[in-house]
Design a protein around this motif. Structure first.
Motif, PDB file in Angstrom:
ATOM      1  N   TYR A   1       2.744  22.907  -2.780  1.00  0.00           N
ATOM      2  CA  TYR A   1       2.358  22.321  -1.496  1.00  0.00           C
ATOM      3  C   TYR A   1       2.148  20.824  -1.657  1.00  0.00           C
ATOM      4  CZ  TYR A   1       1.510  27.280  -0.984  1.00  0.00           C
ATOM      5  OH  TYR A   1       1.670  28.644  -0.992  1.00  0.00           O
ATOM      6  N   ALA A   2       2.748  20.066  -0.747  1.00  0.00           N
ATOM      7  CA  ALA A   2       2.658  18.609  -0.817  1.00  0.00           C
ATOM      8  C   ALA A   2       1.679  18.060   0.206  1.00  0.00           C
ATOM      9  CB  ALA A   2       4.039  17.992  -0.618  1.00  0.00           C
ATOM     10  N   ASP A   3       1.086  18.953   0.983  1.00  0.00           N
ATOM     11  CA  ASP A   3       0.192  18.512   2.042  1.00  0.00           C
ATOM     12  C   ASP A   3      -0.968  19.489   2.147  1.00  0.00           C
ATOM     13  OD1 ASP A   3      -0.708  18.489   5.040  1.00  0.00           O
ATOM     14  OD2 ASP A   3       0.369  16.608   4.715  1.00  0.00           O
ATOM     15  N   PHE A   4      -2.164  18.958   2.351  1.00  0.00           N
ATOM     16  CA  PHE A   4      -3.368  19.791   2.427  1.00  0.00           C
ATOM     17  C   PHE A   4      -3.254  20.856   3.519  1.00  0.00           C
ATOM     18  CE2 PHE A   4      -7.788  20.714   3.646  1.00  0.00           C
ATOM     19  CZ  PHE A   4      -8.318  21.034   2.404  1.00  0.00           C
ATOM     20  N   LYS A   5      -2.628  20.494   4.635  1.00  0.00           N
ATOM     21  CA  LYS A   5      -2.515  21.431   5.769  1.00  0.00           C
ATOM     22  C   LYS A   5      -1.611  22.619   5.451  1.00  0.00           C
ATOM     23  CE  LYS A   5      -3.075  17.755   9.190  1.00  0.00           C
ATOM     24  NZ  LYS A   5      -2.586  16.575   8.495  1.00  0.00           N
ATOM     25  N   GLN A   6      -0.763  22.482   4.421  1.00  0.00           N
ATOM     26  CA  GLN A   6       0.167  23.565   4.065  1.00  0.00           C
ATOM     27  C   GLN A   6      -0.475  24.621   3.159  1.00  0.00           C
ATOM     28  OE1 GLN A   6       3.202  21.415   1.947  1.00  0.00           O
ATOM     29  NE2 GLN A   6       4.374  20.957   3.797  1.00  0.00           N
ATOM     30  N   LEU A   7      -1.637  24.324   2.597  1.00  0.00           N
ATOM     31  CA  LEU A   7      -2.229  25.230   1.604  1.00  0.00           C
ATOM     32  C   LEU A   7      -2.450  26.622   2.195  1.00  0.00           C
ATOM     33  CD1 LEU A   7      -4.842  22.876  -0.110  1.00  0.00           C
ATOM     34  CD2 LEU A   7      -2.538  23.441  -0.872  1.00  0.00           C
ATOM     35  N   PRO A   8      -2.379  27.664   1.346  1.00  0.00           N
ATOM     36  CA  PRO A   8      -2.512  29.035   1.848  1.00  0.00           C
ATOM     37  C   PRO A   8      -3.789  29.231   2.658  1.00  0.00           C
ATOM     38  CG  PRO A   8      -1.855  29.055  -0.451  1.00  0.00           C
ATOM     39  CD  PRO A   8      -2.154  27.626  -0.101  1.00  0.00           C
ATOM     40  N   ASN A   9      -3.628  29.844   3.802  1.00  0.00           N
ATOM     41  CA  ASN A   9      -4.752  30.106   4.691  1.00  0.00           C
ATOM     42  C   ASN A   9      -5.271  31.511   4.410  1.00  0.00           C
ATOM     43  OD1 ASN A   9      -6.602  30.028   6.736  1.00  0.00           O
ATOM     44  ND2 ASN A   9      -5.130  30.463   8.359  1.00  0.00           N
ATOM     45  N   GLU A  10      -6.077  31.620   3.364  1.00  0.00           N
ATOM     46  CA  GLU A  10      -6.602  32.924   2.944  1.00  0.00           C
ATOM     47  C   GLU A  10      -7.933  32.697   2.246  1.00  0.00           C
ATOM     48  OE1 GLU A  10      -3.405  34.059   0.358  1.00  0.00           O
ATOM     49  OE2 GLU A  10      -4.160  32.842  -1.279  1.00  0.00           O
ATOM     50  N   ASN A  11      -8.631  33.765   1.977  1.00  0.00           N
ATOM     51  CA  ASN A  11      -9.965  33.630   1.386  1.00  0.00           C
ATOM     52  C   ASN A  11     -10.037  33.975  -0.098  1.00  0.00           C
ATOM     53  OD1 ASN A  11     -11.465  32.531   3.485  1.00  0.00           O
ATOM     54  ND2 ASN A  11     -11.550  34.512   4.515  1.00  0.00           N
ATOM     55  N   LEU A  12      -8.915  34.011  -0.789  1.00  0.00           N
ATOM     56  CA  LEU A  12      -8.964  34.317  -2.219  1.00  0.00           C
ATOM     57  C   LEU A  12      -9.632  33.161  -2.965  1.00  0.00           C
ATOM     58  CD1 LEU A  12      -5.428  35.810  -2.948  1.00  0.00           C
ATOM     59  CD2 LEU A  12      -7.593  37.039  -2.688  1.00  0.00           C
ATOM     60  N   PRO A  13     -10.491  33.482  -3.943  1.00  0.00           N
ATOM     61  CA  PRO A  13     -11.116  32.406  -4.722  1.00  0.00           C
ATOM     62  C   PRO A  13     -10.083  31.626  -5.529  1.00  0.00           C
ATOM     63  CG  PRO A  13     -11.704  34.573  -5.616  1.00  0.00           C
ATOM     64  CD  PRO A  13     -10.916  34.811  -4.368  1.00  0.00           C
ATOM     65  N   GLU A  14     -10.401  30.359  -5.788  1.00  0.00           N
ATOM     66  CA  GLU A  14      -9.485  29.483  -6.510  1.00  0.00           C
ATOM     67  C   GLU A  14     -10.186  28.785  -7.671  1.00  0.00           C
ATOM     68  OE1 GLU A  14      -6.960  28.526  -2.428  1.00  0.00           O
ATOM     69  OE2 GLU A  14      -7.867  26.840  -3.512  1.00  0.00           O
ATOM     70  N   ILE A  15      -9.462  28.676  -8.773  1.00  0.00           N
ATOM     71  CA  ILE A  15      -9.884  27.890  -9.932  1.00  0.00           C
ATOM     72  C   ILE A  15      -8.825  26.812 -10.102  1.00  0.00           C
ATOM     73  CG2 ILE A  15     -10.318  27.867 -12.418  1.00  0.00           C
ATOM     74  CD1 ILE A  15     -12.389  29.560 -10.952  1.00  0.00           C
ATOM     75  N   ALA A  16      -9.235  25.550 -10.067  1.00  0.00           N
ATOM     76  CA  ALA A  16      -8.276  24.445 -10.147  1.00  0.00           C
ATOM     77  C   ALA A  16      -8.248  23.839 -11.547  1.00  0.00           C
ATOM     78  CB  ALA A  16      -8.638  23.374  -9.126  1.00  0.00           C
ATOM     79  N   LEU A  17      -7.078  23.334 -11.914  1.00  0.00           N
ATOM     80  CA  LEU A  17      -6.895  22.630 -13.185  1.00  0.00           C
ATOM     81  C   LEU A  17      -6.696  21.154 -12.903  1.00  0.00           C
ATOM     82  CD1 LEU A  17      -4.265  24.956 -14.889  1.00  0.00           C
ATOM     83  CD2 LEU A  17      -6.681  24.818 -15.427  1.00  0.00           C
ATOM     84  N   VAL A  18      -7.470  20.304 -13.577  1.00  0.00           N
ATOM     85  CA  VAL A  18      -7.281  18.858 -13.473  1.00  0.00           C
ATOM     86  C   VAL A  18      -7.154  18.274 -14.873  1.00  0.00           C
ATOM     87  CG1 VAL A  18      -8.562  18.638 -11.288  1.00  0.00           C
ATOM     88  CG2 VAL A  18      -9.768  18.291 -13.461  1.00  0.00           C
ATOM     89  N   GLY A  19      -6.491  17.134 -14.929  1.00  0.00           N
ATOM     90  CA  GLY A  19      -6.339  16.443 -16.205  1.00  0.00           C
ATOM     91  C   GLY A  19      -5.266  15.392 -16.069  1.00  0.00           C
ATOM     92  N   ARG A  20      -5.228  14.511 -17.042  1.00  0.00           N
ATOM     93  CA  ARG A  20      -4.218  13.467 -16.954  1.00  0.00           C
ATOM     94  C   ARG A  20      -2.836  14.086 -17.165  1.00  0.00           C
ATOM     95  NH1 ARG A  20      -2.140  11.878 -21.588  1.00  0.00           N
ATOM     96  NH2 ARG A  20      -3.172  12.353 -23.539  1.00  0.00           N
ATOM     97  N   SER A  21      -1.822  13.342 -16.787  1.00  0.00           N
ATOM     98  CA  SER A  21      -0.455  13.821 -16.955  1.00  0.00           C
ATOM     99  C   SER A  21      -0.192  14.142 -18.422  1.00  0.00           C
ATOM    100  CB  SER A  21       0.540  12.752 -16.492  1.00  0.00           C
ATOM    101  OG  SER A  21       0.391  12.540 -15.119  1.00  0.00           O
ATOM    102  N   ASN A  22       0.521  15.226 -18.655  1.00  0.00           N
ATOM    103  CA  ASN A  22       0.950  15.628 -20.000  1.00  0.00           C
ATOM    104  C   ASN A  22      -0.181  16.139 -20.878  1.00  0.00           C
ATOM    105  OD1 ASN A  22       3.355  16.027 -21.275  1.00  0.00           O
ATOM    106  ND2 ASN A  22       3.320  14.116 -22.405  1.00  0.00           N
ATOM    107  N   VAL A  23      -1.293  16.574 -20.274  1.00  0.00           N
ATOM    108  CA  VAL A  23      -2.422  17.086 -21.073  1.00  0.00           C
ATOM    109  C   VAL A  23      -2.226  18.561 -21.435  1.00  0.00           C
ATOM    110  CG1 VAL A  23      -3.941  17.839 -19.183  1.00  0.00           C
ATOM    111  CG2 VAL A  23      -4.948  16.920 -21.283  1.00  0.00           C
ATOM    112  N   GLY A  24      -1.296  19.234 -20.742  1.00  0.00           N
ATOM    113  CA  GLY A  24      -1.004  20.629 -21.089  1.00  0.00           C
ATOM    114  C   GLY A  24      -1.475  21.649 -20.069  1.00  0.00           C
ATOM    115  N   LYS A  25      -1.527  21.269 -18.784  1.00  0.00           N
ATOM    116  CA  LYS A  25      -1.977  22.220 -17.760  1.00  0.00           C
ATOM    117  C   LYS A  25      -1.016  23.401 -17.636  1.00  0.00           C
ATOM    118  CE  LYS A  25      -2.536  19.462 -14.180  1.00  0.00           C
ATOM    119  NZ  LYS A  25      -1.891  18.227 -14.655  1.00  0.00           N
ATOM    120  N   SER A  26       0.290  23.111 -17.557  1.00  0.00           N
ATOM    121  CA  SER A  26       1.282  24.186 -17.431  1.00  0.00           C
ATOM    122  C   SER A  26       1.263  25.092 -18.663  1.00  0.00           C
ATOM    123  CB  SER A  26       2.688  23.609 -17.250  1.00  0.00           C
ATOM    124  OG  SER A  26       2.749  22.831 -16.078  1.00  0.00           O
ATOM    125  N   SER A  27       1.122  24.492 -19.833  1.00  0.00           N
ATOM    126  CA  SER A  27       1.074  25.276 -21.077  1.00  0.00           C
ATOM    127  C   SER A  27      -0.150  26.186 -21.098  1.00  0.00           C
ATOM    128  CB  SER A  27       1.049  24.348 -22.292  1.00  0.00           C
ATOM    129  OG  SER A  27       2.214  23.557 -22.314  1.00  0.00           O
TER     130      SER A  27
END
Length: 195
Positions: free
Chosen positions: A12-38
């Protein structure tokens, strides 16, 4: 926690597009290339669920992964990559900030840091912002296989010092190569989802 199912849900490239549901979410943050996908791939035990790239700054969207049909792991764009224009960086920053500040489904954030380097100003700012907004944080030091076990305590101490972490705050060493820290990350996520 055992991950029984994992699927890519969408980007999703826009906040308004995010899934409209009540499932809990855990977010990953970090600088580029820190290994989030891995980290995502290792935690769900799938090689290519999250596409990792050798090109830093590749993730420009918020990527959702549905786990156990019960909660979403949310991969946010990496911050602090210099080869991206300042205006693009600011756009991502506003997008990430809006998500973190307004997403009511958010239960906690996993902040990834490369164990080999001291936290950057961006890492510090992100941590301070999360603390200020009372968002639970789990700090994970990635790429633990890249340094010797003997050098670890020095690197972890540097992270603790720069981020001024209290002695009782956990700091998980993680390696996508050998799976170190996977169980600790899953246990911590389980705790975040309980709240």
């Amino acid at each position: 926690m055992i991950i029984k199912s994992a699927e890519f849900k969408g980007c999703y490239a826009d906040f308004k597009q995010l899934p409209n549901e009540n499932l809990p979410e855990i977010a990953l943050v970090g600088r580029s290339n820190v290994g989030k996908s891995s980290l995502i791939n290792k935690v769900v035990n799938r090689k290519n669920l999250a596409k990792s790239s050798s090109t830093p700054g590749k993730t420009r969207t918020i990527n959702y992964y549905l786990l156990n049909q019960a909660w979403n792991m949310v991969d946010l764009p990496g911050y602090g990559y210099a080869k991206v224009s300042k205006s693009e960086q600011q756009k991502w920053g506003r997008f990430i900030e809006k998500y973190l500040a307004e997403r009511t489904q958010l239960k906690g954030v996993i902040q990834l840091l490369d164990i080999r380097h001291e936290p950057t100003d961006n890492d510090r700012l992100m941590q301070e912002w999360l603390l200020h907004n009372e968002i639970p944080i789990l700090i994970v030091a990635t790429k633990a296989d890249k340094i010797s076990r003997g050098a670890r305590s020095k690197h972890l101490a540097a992270i603790r010092r720069v981020l001024q972490l209290p002695a009782d705050q956990s700091l998980i060493c993680f390696s996508a190569e050998n799976g170190e820290g996977v169980e600790e990350v899953l246990n911590a996520i389980e705790e975040l989802l309980k709240d």
